[in-house]
Design an enzyme around this catalytic site. Sequence first.
Site, mmCIF file in Angstrom:
data_model
loop_
_atom_site.group_PDB
_atom_site.id
_atom_site.type_symbol
_atom_site.label_atom_id
_atom_site.label_comp_id
_atom_site.label_asym_id
_atom_site.label_seq_id
_atom_site.Cartn_x
_atom_site.Cartn_y
_atom_site.Cartn_z
ATOM 1 N N LYS A 53 14.030 17.505 -35.711
ATOM 2 C CA LYS A 53 13.209 17.004 -34.602
ATOM 3 C C LYS A 53 12.618 18.159 -33.787
ATOM 4 C CE LYS A 53 15.695 12.672 -34.523
ATOM 5 N NZ LYS A 53 16.837 11.888 -34.102
ATOM 6 N N GLN A 97 21.048 11.995 -29.385
ATOM 7 C CA GLN A 97 21.351 11.759 -30.798
ATOM 8 C C GLN A 97 22.611 10.901 -30.944
ATOM 9 O OE1 GLN A 97 19.341 12.836 -33.459
ATOM 10 N NE2 GLN A 97 20.689 11.519 -34.650
ATOM 11 N N ASP A 120 12.936 6.908 -27.809
ATOM 12 C CA ASP A 120 13.566 6.251 -28.959
ATOM 13 C C ASP A 120 13.272 4.749 -28.939
ATOM 14 O OD1 ASP A 120 14.843 7.604 -30.977
ATOM 15 O OD2 ASP A 120 16.737 7.868 -29.884
#
Length: 286
Positions: A53, A97, A120
């Site tokens: 990422k 994460q 997200d």
Amino acid sequence: MTAQLISGKAVAKTKKEEMKAVVENLKEQGIHPGLAVILVGENPASMSYVKGKIKDCGEVGIHSELIRFPDTISESELLQAIRKLNEANAIHGILVQLPLPDHISDRKVIETIAPEKDVDGFHPISLGKMMTNQETFVPCTPAGIVEMLKAIGCPVAGKHVVIVGRSNIVGKPAGQLFLNLDATVTTCHSKTKNLSQYTKQADILVVAVGRAGLIGAEDVKEGAVVIDVGMNRNDQGKLVGDVKFDEVKEKAGFITPVPGGVGPMTRTMLLENTIKAAKWLKQNER
Ligand code: NDP
């Protein structure tokens, strides 16, 4: 029939080129999109995702910050770190994460992220907005799937989309997204009886379970578009999807490979959401 391959890798590359130009343009207007990625612990898979990422951000010119904590961090310390990022001007998107250690609640963490930085798309406000068809952050995997369908010129309206899997991060938001795009949606899960009866009806079949070889040629309609989200390691340690690729490709019209299908698109849509967050912040300042 041999299916045409949908290369997520190729679509992602094109999208990243486009994003690079958008980011350049934003910077000229004084907006420098920024993403903060929080990693707790040393889970090798998580470390590798996070590394990817950060690399992606660099490729398109997005500012990124990796914030690491040991897995002994307390829940309240982690929530405090998120609140600080909620206030940080250089940061437009925050990603924590997953999975997190057992003593930390995923739900609390997700709900602490400011909805306007929820790149997200897992915050209940983002999901609620999606449900009511309002502009919002769409979770990256479902958004990436829709982008791949666009790239192959596959219309969605009126199609029967069958989704196998109903997780909060893939199956459920994918179902809502397709419904918003006027598809007829069927969602299947572990309690579905006679799964094949449903999957065989799909014009577009999305499989997001995490079980290698779950879907074979006998479960797919001739000419269907098959999107394999699954990521599993087979006995040889090779990355494979949920679909028996070699046999399904002989029957489907289009199919995504694993690796090189949904994965690269998921990563790319995170960049898109970060750019969206930066643009929205600017608009709201006016
Ligand atoms: P979850 O484990 O959260 O959800 C799996 C879903 O599959 C559940 O809804 C479960 O049903 C359903 N299921 C389990 N067994 C069966 C079965 N035999 N028949 C039908 N449905 C079944 O997984 P995720 O959604 O997080 O991920 C799914 C897969 O996609 C994983 O392999 C993951 O690694 C991969 N993934 C890939 C991404 C990418 O970018 N390529 C991104 C995210 C995930 P129930 O709800 O009843 O338990």
